[in-house]
Design a protein around this motif. Structure first.
Motif, PDB file in Angstrom:
ATOM      1  N   THR A 142       0.836  -1.207   0.000  1.00 45.21           N
ATOM      2  CA  THR A 142       0.000   0.000   0.000  1.00 45.21           C
ATOM      3  C   THR A 142       0.868   1.253   0.000  1.00 45.21           C
ATOM      4  N   THR A 143       1.969   1.213   0.730  1.00 46.05           N
ATOM      5  CA  THR A 143       2.912   2.345   0.731  1.00 46.05           C
ATOM      6  C   THR A 143       3.416   2.602  -0.684  1.00 46.05           C
ATOM      7  N   THR A 144       3.751   1.535  -1.404  1.00 44.13           N
ATOM      8  CA  THR A 144       4.229   1.666  -2.785  1.00 44.13           C
ATOM      9  C   THR A 144       3.191   2.374  -3.646  1.00 44.13           C
ATOM     10  N   MET A 145       1.931   1.942  -3.538  1.00 47.12           N
ATOM     11  CA  MET A 145       0.880   2.548  -4.352  1.00 47.12           C
ATOM     12  C   MET A 145       0.673   4.013  -3.987  1.00 47.12           C
ATOM     13  N   LYS A 146       0.680   4.329  -2.705  1.00 49.74           N
ATOM     14  CA  LYS A 146       0.411   5.714  -2.273  1.00 49.74           C
ATOM     15  C   LYS A 146       1.542   6.668  -2.601  1.00 49.74           C
ATOM     16  N   LEU A 169      -7.108 -11.338 -11.816  1.00 46.15           N
ATOM     17  CA  LEU A 169      -7.210 -10.040 -12.474  1.00 46.15           C
ATOM     18  C   LEU A 169      -5.944  -9.598 -13.202  1.00 46.15           C
ATOM     19  N   ALA A 170      -4.785  -9.948 -12.661  1.00 45.97           N
ATOM     20  CA  ALA A 170      -3.549  -9.276 -13.069  1.00 45.97           C
ATOM     21  C   ALA A 170      -2.932  -9.835 -14.347  1.00 45.97           C
ATOM     22  N   ASP A 171      -2.295  -8.948 -15.101  1.00 46.18           N
ATOM     23  CA  ASP A 171      -1.373  -9.364 -16.150  1.00 46.18           C
ATOM     24  C   ASP A 171      -0.043  -9.765 -15.518  1.00 46.18           C
ATOM     25  N   ARG A 172       0.327  -9.034 -14.453  1.00 46.27           N
ATOM     26  CA  ARG A 172       1.509  -9.379 -13.658  1.00 46.27           C
ATOM     27  C   ARG A 172       1.188  -9.232 -12.177  1.00 46.27           C
ATOM     28  N   LEU A 180     -12.938   6.864 -13.135  1.00 46.20           N
ATOM     29  CA  LEU A 180     -12.815   6.900 -14.602  1.00 46.20           C
ATOM     30  C   LEU A 180     -13.285   8.222 -15.203  1.00 46.20           C
ATOM     31  N   ALA A 181     -13.927   9.062 -14.397  1.00 47.32           N
ATOM     32  CA  ALA A 181     -14.657  10.225 -14.930  1.00 47.32           C
ATOM     33  C   ALA A 181     -13.798  11.155 -15.770  1.00 47.32           C
ATOM     34  N   SER A 182     -12.603  11.454 -15.309  1.00 50.58           N
ATOM     35  CA  SER A 182     -11.753  12.397 -16.052  1.00 50.58           C
ATOM     36  C   SER A 182     -10.902  11.693 -17.103  1.00 50.58           C
ATOM     37  N   ASN A 183     -11.215  10.395 -17.345  1.00 46.43           N
ATOM     38  CA  ASN A 183     -10.516   9.582 -18.337  1.00 46.43           C
ATOM     39  C   ASN A 183      -9.015   9.507 -18.075  1.00 46.43           C
ATOM     40  N   PRO A 184      -8.616   9.168 -16.841  1.00 44.00           N
ATOM     41  CA  PRO A 184      -7.191   9.125 -16.525  1.00 44.00           C
ATOM     42  C   PRO A 184      -6.524   7.912 -17.167  1.00 44.00           C
ATOM     43  N   PRO A 185      -5.255   8.013 -17.548  1.00 43.15           N
ATOM     44  CA  PRO A 185      -4.566   6.861 -18.134  1.00 43.15           C
ATOM     45  C   PRO A 185      -4.194   5.812 -17.087  1.00 43.15           C
ATOM     46  N   LEU A 186      -4.112   6.236 -15.817  1.00 40.56           N
ATOM     47  CA  LEU A 186      -3.677   5.364 -14.728  1.00 40.56           C
ATOM     48  C   LEU A 186      -4.703   5.381 -13.600  1.00 40.56           C
ATOM     49  N   ILE A 187      -5.023   4.193 -13.062  1.00 42.64           N
ATOM     50  CA  ILE A 187      -5.944   4.088 -11.930  1.00 42.64           C
ATOM     51  C   ILE A 187      -5.281   3.279 -10.824  1.00 42.64           C
ATOM     52  N   LEU A 188      -5.306   3.801  -9.618  1.00 42.36           N
ATOM     53  CA  LEU A 188      -4.804   3.106  -8.436  1.00 42.36           C
ATOM     54  C   LEU A 188      -5.996   2.555  -7.666  1.00 42.36           C
ATOM     55  N   MET A 189      -5.888   1.297  -7.237  1.00 38.62           N
ATOM     56  CA  MET A 189      -7.007   0.667  -6.537  1.00 38.62           C
ATOM     57  C   MET A 189      -6.482  -0.050  -5.292  1.00 38.62           C
ATOM     58  N   PHE A 244      -3.069  -2.245  -8.625  1.00 38.94           N
ATOM     59  CA  PHE A 244      -4.115  -2.798  -7.771  1.00 38.94           C
ATOM     60  C   PHE A 244      -3.458  -3.460  -6.562  1.00 38.94           C
ATOM     61  N   VAL A 245      -3.872  -3.067  -5.369  1.00 39.32           N
ATOM     62  CA  VAL A 245      -3.346  -3.675  -4.141  1.00 39.32           C
ATOM     63  C   VAL A 245      -4.405  -4.600  -3.559  1.00 39.32           C
ATOM     64  N   THR A 246      -4.003  -5.820  -3.213  1.00 40.84           N
ATOM     65  CA  THR A 246      -4.935  -6.776  -2.624  1.00 40.84           C
ATOM     66  C   THR A 246      -4.203  -7.669  -1.633  1.00 40.84           C
ATOM     67  N   HIS A 247      -4.951  -8.268  -0.717  1.00 40.42           N
ATOM     68  CA  HIS A 247      -4.380  -9.282   0.174  1.00 40.42           C
ATOM     69  C   HIS A 247      -4.841 -10.676  -0.247  1.00 40.42           C
TER      70      HIS A 247
END
Length: 384
Positions: free
Chosen positions: A42-46, A202-205, A150-159, A191-194
Motif C-alpha cells: 500500500t505504501t508503494t501505491m500511495k 485479475l492481473a497481467d503481472r 474513470l470520470a476524467s478519463n485518466p490513463p492510470l488508476i490506483l485501486m 491494484f493492491v490486494t491481500h
C-alpha cells in the motif's frame, strides 16, 4: 508509463517500508501488488500519487518525475479507488461520479453527459443518477466508486483493496465486470490486494512483496508454475488446484465443446422435444450468431407453457458464464459457491463456445490427486 527507479521509503524512525524498488509498468497493463500485512504494497501505491512521499529514488509517470508535479494536479490526473468507497453521502450519484470534473470546472452539460456515459458502462439505469449513496447496495456503491475514478478519463488508476468489503458473490461479479472494463478502456491499473485468488484472476503481472522488497514479479501463470522460492510457494498455498496439473490452468483447456442449445424463436414444444431427445432437463438459449442469451429448464416451461409460445419469453436471462481464459480455480470456487451444475463458457463476443460441468472438474481433481488416466474404479480395485 509508470517506472519505479530505486525507490525507497523510510519513516521518521528510520524503519524502511519499501527498499530499492525497481519496476516498470507498461501502458494498459494490470499489475497487482500483494504480500503479507506490512510488506509495503500500500505504501508503494500511495507513493505514486504522492499521498506518501518518497525518501530516495524516483517514480516517473508518463516519463515525468512525480516529484516535479503539483501533488493536487497529479492526484486529479490519476484515478483512485479505495475499499471504503468514500462516496459523498449528501451528493447524488451524478454529483459523486463527476466530482473531479466539478473540481476541474467542467460545464454542466459536460458533467451530465459524462455521468450518463459512465453509468452505461456498468449497465445501471440513468434514474440512478438522481439517487443518493444510501439508496444503493454495497456492490452498486463500489461500481460508482470505480466510475468516479474513470470520470476524467485518466490513463492510470490506483485501486486499494476495492472489493475487499463485499460479499463473495458480489465480489466475483465486480471482478469480472472490472476486468472486462479495463480491457475495453485500455487503462493502466495498479491494484493492491491481500487476496491471492483475486490477484491471479485479475492481473497481467503479480508483484509479490515481503519486508518492503519484491520477491517475484511475473505473470500469474509463471508464478503458479515456477514460484521464486519457498516463501512464494507457501504464500500461494500448496493446495491450489493446478499444482498437480501445471499444464491445466484455464477453463478453455478442459471445457466440453457441445452444450445442448436452442435458438431464440424456438417454440416451447420444440424445446421440450429437444430436451427429450438429448436427455437433459435444461437448455442454453443462443441467437443466430450463437451469442448466449439465457437458459430454460423444465420448471420454467411447466410454469409458463399455457401463457407463452417461444423460449425467449420464459428463459432466465441472468445466467452466470465464464470466459475461455478464466482460471480454473476461480470457476471451481464459483460453481461450489453458487451450487450450480454447470457453467457456460463464452468468448470475448459472449458467443457460446463450450461448457464446464461439476463432473469435468471432479475428474480433474481426481487426476491431480491420483494421477492422469486413473479411473475411480481402478482406485477402488487397488484398495481392495
Amino acid at each position: 508509463m509508470l517506472e519505479f527507479n530505486n525507490v525507497t521509503k523510510r519513516y521518521a524512525d528510520g524503519t524502511p517500508a519499501v527498499k530499492n524498488l525497481d519496476l516498470k509498468i507498461e501502458k494498459g497493463e494490470f499489475v497487482c501488488f500483494i504480500g503479507p500485512s506490512g510488506c509495503g504494497k500500500t505504501t508503494t501505491m500511495k507513493m505514486v500519487n504522492r499521498l506518501i512521499d518518497i525518501t530516495d529514488g524516483d517514480i516517473r509517470f508518463d516519463d515525468k518525475s512525480i516529484k516535479d508535479q503539483n501533488p493536487v494536479e497529479l492526484r486529479r490526473s490519476i484515478g483512485y479507488v479505495i475499499q471504503q468507497i468514500g462516496l459523498m453521502p449528501h451528493m447524488t450519484i451524478k454529483e459523486n461520479i463527476v466530482l473531479v470534473g466539478t473540481l476541474l470546472k467542467w460545464p454542466k452539460e459536460k458533467k451530465e453527459q459524462r455521468a450518463r456515459e459512465l453509468l452505461k458502462l456498468v449497465d445501471m439505469p440513468e434514474e440512478y443518477l438522481d439517487k443518493y449513496p444510501h439508496e444503493l447496495s454495497g456492490g452498486q456503491q463500489q461500481r460508482i466508486g470505480v466510475l468516479r475514478a474513470l470520470a476524467s478519463n485518466p490513463p492510470l488508476i490506483l485501486m486499494d483493496e476495492p472489493f475487499g468489503a463485499l460479499d463473495p458473490i458480489t465480489r466475483d461479479s465486480l471482478q469480472e465486470e472490472f476486468k472486462k472494463l479495463q480491457k475495453e478502456l485500455d487503462k493502466t491499473i495498479v491494484f493492491v490486494t491481500h487476496d491471492m485468488d483475486e490477484a491471479l484472476k485479475l492481473a497481467d503481472r503479480v508483484v509479490i512483496m515481503r519486508d518492503g522488497e519484491v520477491v517475484q514479479a511475473d505473470t500469474p501463470d509463471e508464478i503458479l508454475r515456477n514460484p521464486a522460492n519457498e516463501f512464494v510457494e507457501e504464500f500461494l498455498g500448496k493446495d491450489r488446484l493446478i499444482q498437480g496439473r501445471p499444464d491445466v490452468t484455464t477453463v478453455g483447456q478442459i471445457m466440453g465443446g457441445c452444450p445442448v442449445t436452442v435458438k431464440t424463436g424456438t417454440t416451447l414444444k420444440e424445446a421440450i422435444s429437444t430436451m427429450k431427445d438429448k436427455h437433459v432437463d435444461s437448455l442454453l438459449v443462443v441467437n443466430s450468431d450463437h451469442t448466449l442469451k439465457g437458459f430454460i429448464d423444465i420448471e420454467s416451461i411447466n410454469l409458463n407453457y399455457k401463457k407463452a409460445n417461444h423460449v425467449e419469453e420464459v428463459m432466465e436471462a441472468d445466467i452466470f458464464s465464464v470466459d475461455e481464459g478464466s482460471l480454473l480455480r476461480d470457476t471451481v470456487h464459483k460453481i461450489l459457491r453458487r451450487g450450480i451444475k454447470y457453467v457456460p463458457v463464452v468468448n470475448e463476443a459472449h458467443q457460446l463456445t463450450g461448457i464446464v460441468t461439476r463432473a469435468t472438474l471432479a475428474n480433474l481433481v481426481y487426476d491431480t490427486i491420483w494421477g492422469d488416466g486413473m479411473e475411480l474404479d481402478e482406485v477402488a480395485a487397488t484398495a481392495e
